[in-house]
Design a protein around this motif. Sequence first.
Motif, mmCIF file in Angstrom:
data_model
loop_
_atom_site.group_PDB
_atom_site.id
_atom_site.type_symbol
_atom_site.label_atom_id
_atom_site.label_comp_id
_atom_site.label_asym_id
_atom_site.label_seq_id
_atom_site.Cartn_x
_atom_site.Cartn_y
_atom_site.Cartn_z
ATOM 1 N N ALA A 103 -3.560 -8.271 9.796
ATOM 2 C CA ALA A 103 -3.467 -8.815 8.501
ATOM 3 C C ALA A 103 -1.809 -9.009 8.169
ATOM 4 C CB ALA A 103 -3.751 -8.257 7.269
ATOM 5 N N SER A 104 -1.426 -9.622 7.185
ATOM 6 C CA SER A 104 0.655 -10.142 7.036
ATOM 7 C C SER A 104 0.185 -9.866 5.324
ATOM 8 C CB SER A 104 0.511 -11.545 7.801
ATOM 9 O OG SER A 104 0.208 -11.676 9.183
ATOM 10 N N ASP A 105 1.570 -9.664 5.354
ATOM 11 C CA ASP A 105 1.417 -9.937 3.544
ATOM 12 C C ASP A 105 2.876 -10.533 3.682
ATOM 13 O OD1 ASP A 105 1.715 -8.856 0.801
ATOM 14 O OD2 ASP A 105 1.941 -7.226 1.202
ATOM 15 N N PHE A 106 3.184 -11.361 3.320
ATOM 16 C CA PHE A 106 4.660 -12.392 3.177
ATOM 17 C C PHE A 106 5.390 -12.131 1.969
ATOM 18 C CE2 PHE A 106 2.326 -13.915 6.979
ATOM 19 C CZ PHE A 106 3.719 -13.905 7.888
ATOM 20 N N ASN A 107 6.139 -12.384 1.801
ATOM 21 C CA ASN A 107 7.321 -12.415 -0.005
ATOM 22 C C ASN A 107 6.896 -10.736 -0.662
ATOM 23 O OD1 ASN A 107 8.577 -14.635 1.310
ATOM 24 N ND2 ASN A 107 7.034 -16.086 0.071
ATOM 25 N N VAL A 108 7.081 -9.942 0.050
ATOM 26 C CA VAL A 108 6.807 -8.786 -0.617
ATOM 27 C C VAL A 108 7.859 -8.339 -1.795
ATOM 28 C CG1 VAL A 108 5.942 -6.027 0.004
ATOM 29 C CG2 VAL A 108 5.338 -7.991 1.470
ATOM 30 N N PRO A 109 7.752 -7.918 -2.379
ATOM 31 C CA PRO A 109 8.781 -7.810 -3.418
ATOM 32 C C PRO A 109 9.089 -6.086 -3.434
ATOM 33 C CG PRO A 109 6.315 -7.381 -4.832
ATOM 34 C CD PRO A 109 6.290 -8.521 -3.406
ATOM 35 N N PRO A 110 10.340 -6.394 -3.290
ATOM 36 C CA PRO A 110 11.235 -4.512 -2.552
ATOM 37 C C PRO A 110 10.525 -4.014 -3.712
ATOM 38 C CG PRO A 110 12.777 -7.030 -2.815
ATOM 39 C CD PRO A 110 11.140 -7.158 -3.535
ATOM 40 N N PRO A 111 9.958 -2.397 -3.429
ATOM 41 C CA PRO A 111 9.450 -1.328 -4.363
ATOM 42 C C PRO A 111 11.226 -0.924 -4.815
ATOM 43 C CG PRO A 111 9.456 -1.125 -2.301
ATOM 44 C CD PRO A 111 9.869 -2.421 -2.028
ATOM 45 N N ALA A 112 10.640 -0.623 -5.853
ATOM 46 C CA ALA A 112 12.281 0.677 -6.703
ATOM 47 C C ALA A 112 12.427 1.694 -6.101
ATOM 48 C CB ALA A 112 11.988 0.149 -8.105
ATOM 49 N N SER A 113 12.042 2.142 -4.977
ATOM 50 C CA SER A 113 11.642 3.437 -4.230
ATOM 51 C C SER A 113 12.281 3.161 -3.171
ATOM 52 C CB SER A 113 10.455 4.341 -4.093
ATOM 53 O OG SER A 113 9.652 3.329 -3.832
ATOM 54 N N GLY A 114 12.006 1.965 -2.684
ATOM 55 C CA GLY A 114 12.629 1.427 -1.177
ATOM 56 C C GLY A 114 11.177 1.980 -0.265
ATOM 57 N N LEU A 115 10.384 2.515 -0.302
ATOM 58 C CA LEU A 115 8.657 2.837 0.304
ATOM 59 C C LEU A 115 7.795 1.714 -0.092
ATOM 60 C CD1 LEU A 115 7.240 5.216 2.420
ATOM 61 C CD2 LEU A 115 7.164 6.666 0.340
ATOM 62 N N LEU A 116 7.601 1.433 1.044
ATOM 63 C CA LEU A 116 5.780 0.437 0.965
ATOM 64 C C LEU A 116 5.017 0.904 1.358
ATOM 65 C CD1 LEU A 116 6.122 -2.718 -0.003
ATOM 66 C CD2 LEU A 116 6.004 -3.586 2.114
ATOM 67 N N ILE A 117 4.197 1.548 0.325
ATOM 68 C CA ILE A 117 2.266 2.049 0.543
ATOM 69 C C ILE A 117 1.805 0.725 0.849
ATOM 70 C CG2 ILE A 117 1.141 3.982 0.744
ATOM 71 C CD1 ILE A 117 3.327 4.986 -1.143
ATOM 72 N N TYR A 118 0.923 0.961 2.413
ATOM 73 C CA TYR A 118 0.034 0.537 2.225
ATOM 74 C C TYR A 118 -1.091 1.074 2.611
ATOM 75 C CZ TYR A 118 2.558 -4.412 3.229
ATOM 76 O OH TYR A 118 3.361 -5.032 2.626
ATOM 77 N N THR A 119 -2.802 0.890 2.142
ATOM 78 C CA THR A 119 -3.512 1.699 2.124
ATOM 79 C C THR A 119 -4.829 0.839 2.651
ATOM 80 O OG1 THR A 119 -3.133 3.106 0.560
ATOM 81 C CG2 THR A 119 -5.046 3.127 1.203
ATOM 82 N N ALA A 120 -5.767 1.350 4.058
ATOM 83 C CA ALA A 120 -6.877 1.373 4.451
ATOM 84 C C ALA A 120 -7.987 1.855 3.733
ATOM 85 C CB ALA A 120 -6.807 0.835 5.908
ATOM 86 N N PHE A 121 -9.196 0.659 3.304
ATOM 87 C CA PHE A 121 -10.260 1.825 2.790
ATOM 88 C C PHE A 121 -11.512 1.092 3.602
ATOM 89 C CE2 PHE A 121 -7.796 1.629 -0.833
ATOM 90 C CZ PHE A 121 -7.592 2.969 -1.043
ATOM 91 N N ILE A 122 -12.610 1.738 3.442
ATOM 92 C CA ILE A 122 -13.607 1.296 4.580
ATOM 93 C C ILE A 122 -15.005 1.498 3.215
ATOM 94 C CG2 ILE A 122 -14.443 3.293 6.213
ATOM 95 C CD1 ILE A 122 -15.388 1.619 7.857
ATOM 96 N N GLY A 123 -16.153 1.141 3.371
ATOM 97 C CA GLY A 123 -17.401 1.301 2.894
ATOM 98 C C GLY A 123 -18.199 0.470 3.479
#
Length: 144
Positions: A103-123
């Motif tokens: 997957a790709s994520d483009f033009n991500v707004p910079p987070p104020a904390s400087g930490l960009l978190i991604y989470t993967a789920f399964i169902g």
Amino acid sequence: MTILLDARTSQNASIANSISIPITILSAPGLFGQVGLNVFNATGPIRTQLSGTVACQLPLLPLATTITLIVVRGTSLTDPIIYSSSEALNINLLGPQLFTFTASDFNVPPPASGLLIYTAFIGSNILGTVRVGPESFNAIAYSD
């Protein structure tokens, strides 16, 4: 000039059949991977590339089972969905079945904390489906 900001891996199970985690249908999809990317030094738009793999096995009584994978930018299912897919398990294959994604994520707004978190789920749509390993979730962030 492209700048590599960070690369991270969430490795839950490295080996086939090394875990046995039921996928419940009574609650929301379960987390199988999470990464936090340090993007504090981004000088332009942020682009992220994500990939992962997860192995599942049918319930003891093989039924038409659909696996759904969801990746969000954040930590909960209510955060922006970056990627989702659904695929039916092959009911003629009783062993583990491997699902991979990119997957790709483009033009991500910079987070104020400087930490960009991604989470993967399964169902799963059927009770008794089991995560058996391997499982991994990877992310790389770039900037201009």
